[in-house]
Design an enzyme around this catalytic site. Structure first.
Site, PDB file in Angstrom:
ATOM      1  N   LYS A 252       0.878  -1.176   0.000  1.00  0.00           N
ATOM      2  CA  LYS A 252       0.000   0.000   0.000  1.00  0.00           C
ATOM      3  C   LYS A 252       0.915   1.225   0.000  1.00  0.00           C
ATOM      4  O   LYS A 252       1.538   1.551   1.011  1.00  0.00           O
ATOM      5  CB  LYS A 252      -0.907  -0.017   1.242  1.00  0.00           C
ATOM      6  N   GLU A 302      -1.072   5.486  -7.829  1.00  0.00           N
ATOM      7  CA  GLU A 302      -0.739   6.319  -6.675  1.00  0.00           C
ATOM      8  C   GLU A 302       0.404   7.252  -7.077  1.00  0.00           C
ATOM      9  O   GLU A 302       1.384   6.806  -7.672  1.00  0.00           O
ATOM     10  CB  GLU A 302      -0.293   5.384  -5.530  1.00  0.00           C
ATOM     11  N   GLU A 436       3.206   1.531   4.302  1.00  0.00           N
ATOM     12  CA  GLU A 436       1.978   1.887   5.012  1.00  0.00           C
ATOM     13  C   GLU A 436       1.130   0.670   5.357  1.00  0.00           C
ATOM     14  O   GLU A 436       0.387   0.676   6.329  1.00  0.00           O
ATOM     15  CB  GLU A 436       1.171   2.853   4.143  1.00  0.00           C
ATOM     16  N   ARG A 452     -16.619  -0.273  -2.104  1.00  0.00           N
ATOM     17  CA  ARG A 452     -15.747  -0.570  -0.967  1.00  0.00           C
ATOM     18  C   ARG A 452     -16.296  -1.828  -0.281  1.00  0.00           C
ATOM     19  O   ARG A 452     -16.300  -1.953   0.934  1.00  0.00           O
ATOM     20  CB  ARG A 452     -15.732   0.612   0.015  1.00  0.00           C
TER      21      ARG A 452
END
Ligand code: ATP
Length: 624
Positions: A252, A302, A436, A452
């Site tokens: 992550k 990201e 993370e 989600r």
């Protein structure tokens, strides 16, 4: 007739919804409003006021509570030191009269407005209000904003103006979810919003509640609501949830979610909240033109900052700094070196930082949306579409991906997991590598806008002790909001400046702000003990007592200072293992996600951790 829905009608709806207890009643009130009181031509004008945080037609107002307070004071023509002005500025605290409203800016504002505005509705229509809000957002200077606010005040009563304030702050506290609003509006509204992030389009296309809308696919150039991850507590829970599926585990990454839309030479960078971040263009767009091998596509990934001088990702928070540099028109690579002047000399390292995009998914290629294909198939497409460039534009693929190897242990940033042990091992590496956390994905799943529901899971290490207890001294306090309104609910803590061993420390450097970890009773006990020594500062806040060294950053300023260190209390704090370079606080590093472990009534104030020992601790845990 068009353009006639009055704002006062919407305000009655707001008050009703707020007062009503059950979700079903709240929803039916909203339906009735749409059917009876709001003209279909006004749907967008109304819904953008009900869901202000989803509206992308208007720019930002640049008005958070503190600025809004002073602008309202001027718009109302009040003196800055009048009782009401002070009340607005110190809205978190409340006072004798505000008491119950402390911590709720709109309610404190309503109290003040009530004394200055009449009861009769100003007769404003929702369209007129939207025009005024447009002017408020587009006006540059403070004077212009004040003038728009004063027009608003003239055209509303106190009750209406209270809701205008909430709309400006983008939080209506209605107690009804965005999902319910969408659902009552039209059964296909949420789906359409998720693939377009365009409230106006949703309101215009779905005016007829009974007419179903054909499911729309994503398009290049329209932000898509990102798929999100559900939190799980441990590897076993994650493994159980994905039972029987092919699973891929990924690092992550700790940057900002970014959706890159390329349409020929036109490139957009949409954030998690579907804002178009043109500042990424500087330094990224040329790379994208050269290394993306198709004309049109949407990439999901990201955005990180790569520090070439130390060959690793730059600290958490650098994205904002580098973005600011880019916005200011400065060369982001060089600028990042000089925006860290708060570091003491011995810690300054020449930084050469630049954007690094880690693409982990692809949603659109050529003329086709590919979100319905499996992640495995999308990875194949990703390989064909993106030509990776080391530390600039990387792709994340199982047992490969990213040209940068992770030190030490697990060499990959992503791998296929065949057992819970695989997940556990990967997660352990993550902790050791100070990443993370991890994201687990069902390899056979399609990409779902706004979902989600558990196709992606995230697992993050919880607060890990920073190697030893960090015993820090409370030097200030911040008033809380909501439940804690009117009372100190967070602390500014400091580290001691090293003194020679025979003397007590004389100065303390601000270190971080911490509020979680204690029960309400424990917090109350600390606050009651310290209360006699709180030094309050009314606006403008005065300099701190001479024992404390702080920065000029206003984010750090507490609402009260502790009169002197010997009156104060030591707290033991823990944190996520990573520290962050501190711009806001005087100490060279601050903590990420600090948490109070316990109150050390047993430790005298002078046994506070000193800066030097803390810096050594940081270096030793970073392996330096
Ligand atoms: P958090 O604050 O934990 O990042 P969040 O609410 O922003 O949470 P989540 O859905 O919980 O978002 O976590 C997914 C986020 O993690 C993504 O929005 C993305 O920014 C980030 N991320 C980092 N690495 C990955 C990855 N490999 N796959 C998916 N998302 C990733």
């Amino acid at each position: 007739m068009t353009g006639e829905t009055k704002f006062s009608v919407l305000v009655s709806l707001f008050s009703w919804i707020q007062k009503t207890k059950t979700a079903a009643q709240k929803r039916s009130k909203f339906r009735k409003f749409l059917e009876t009181f709001c003209k279909p031509d006004d749907y967008f004008s109304a819904i953008r006021l009900i869901l202000p945080s989803l509206d992308r037609e208007r720019g930002s107002y640049g008005l958070k509570e503190s600025v809004l307070a002073t602008c309202l004071i001027d718009a109302l023509g009040m003196s800055r030191d009048s009782e009401d002005a002070v009340r607005l500025i110190n809205w978190r605290k409340g006072g004798a009269k505000t008491g119950i409203n402390a911590g709720n800016f709109a309610l404190v504002a309503a109290e003040v407005l009530q004394r200055r505005q009449g009861m009769t509705s100003g007769g404003l229509t929702i369209r007129e209000l939207n025009d005024l809000l447009d002017r408020l957002a587009s006006s540059d200077g403070r004077a212009e904003k004040i003038s728009v606010l004063s027009t608003m005040i003239k055209k509303t009563n106190a009750q209406e103006m209270k809701w205008v304030v909430m709309i400006i702050l983008k939080d209506l506290k209605l107690g009804i979810s965005e999902k319910s609003i969408f659902h009552e509006f039209h059964p296909d509204a949420e789906d359409l919003f998720n693939v377009t992030c365009d409230l106006k389009l949703v309101c215009e296309k779905l005016r007829d509640h009974r007419q179903r809308h054909k499911r729309q696919d994503i398009e290049v150039g329209k932000a898509v609501r990102p798929q999100l991850a559900m939190r799980v507590s441990d590897p076993a829970a994650a493994w159980k949830k994905l039972h029987g599926k092919d699973v891929v585990v990924e690092c992550k990454f700790d940057g900002d979610r970014i959706q890159i839309h390329k349409n020929g030479a036109e490139i957009h960078y949409y954030s998690r909240n579907f804002l178009d971040h043109s500042e990424y263009a500087h330094g990224m767009s040329d790379l994208i033109m050269q290394n993306i091998l198709v004309d049109r596509c949407i990439l999901d990934g990201e955005m990180l900052v790569w520090d070439a001088s130390s060959n690793r990702f730059a600290e958490f928070g650098s994205n904002q700094e580098i973005a600011k540099a880019a916005r200011d028109g400065l060369d982001s690579e060089r600028h990042l070196c000089c925006i860290l002047p708060f570091l003491p000399n011995h810690l300054i390292v020449p930084l050469t930082c630049h954007w690094l995009d880690v693409t982990f998914d692809i949603l659109y290629v050529g003329d086709t949306s590919v979100i319905h294909q499996s992640l495995k198939e999308r990875h194949e497409l990703l390989k064909k579409v993106v030509k990776p460039l080391k530390n600039r534009l990387e792709i994340l693929l199982p047992n490969g991906g990213l040209n940068t190897h992770r030190p030490p242990g697990e060499p990959y940033w992503s791998c296929l997991a065949y057992s819970m042990d695989d997940v556990e091992r990967f997660f352990k590496e993550t902790i050791e590598n100070r990443d993370e956390g991890i994201v687990l994905k069902d390899y056979g799943s399609k990409w779902e806008p706004g979902d989600r529901s558990g196709k992606w899971l995230k697992l993050k290490p919880e607060y890990i002790r920073a190697g030893s207890d960090l015993d820090v001294l409370i030097i200030g306090g911040y008033y809380g909001s909501g439940r804690h309104g009117g009372e100190v609910a967070q602390f500014l803590v400091g580290l001691a400046e090293q003194s020679d061993s025979n003397t007590y420390p004389r100065r303390f450097l601000s270190f971080c702000r911490v509020g979680t970890g204690l029960t309400d009773e424990e917090l109350d006990a600390v606050v009651q003990k310290l209360k006699p020594y709180f030094r309050k500062h009314e606006y403008p806040k005065k300099a701190p007592p001479s024992f404390y060294q702080v920065t000029n950053n206003s984010k750090e300023r507490p609402d009260v200072w502790i009169e002197s260190p010997e009156k104060s209390i030591i707290l033991s704090i823990t944190s996520d293992i990573r520290t962050i370079n501190s711009e806001v606080f005087a100490a060279p590093y601050s903590l990420r996600f600090p948490r109070i472990d316990r109150v050390r009534y047993d430790k005298p104030w002078y046994e506070c951790l000193d800066v030097q020992s803390f810096v050594e601790l940081v270096h030793s845990s970073n392996g330096n």
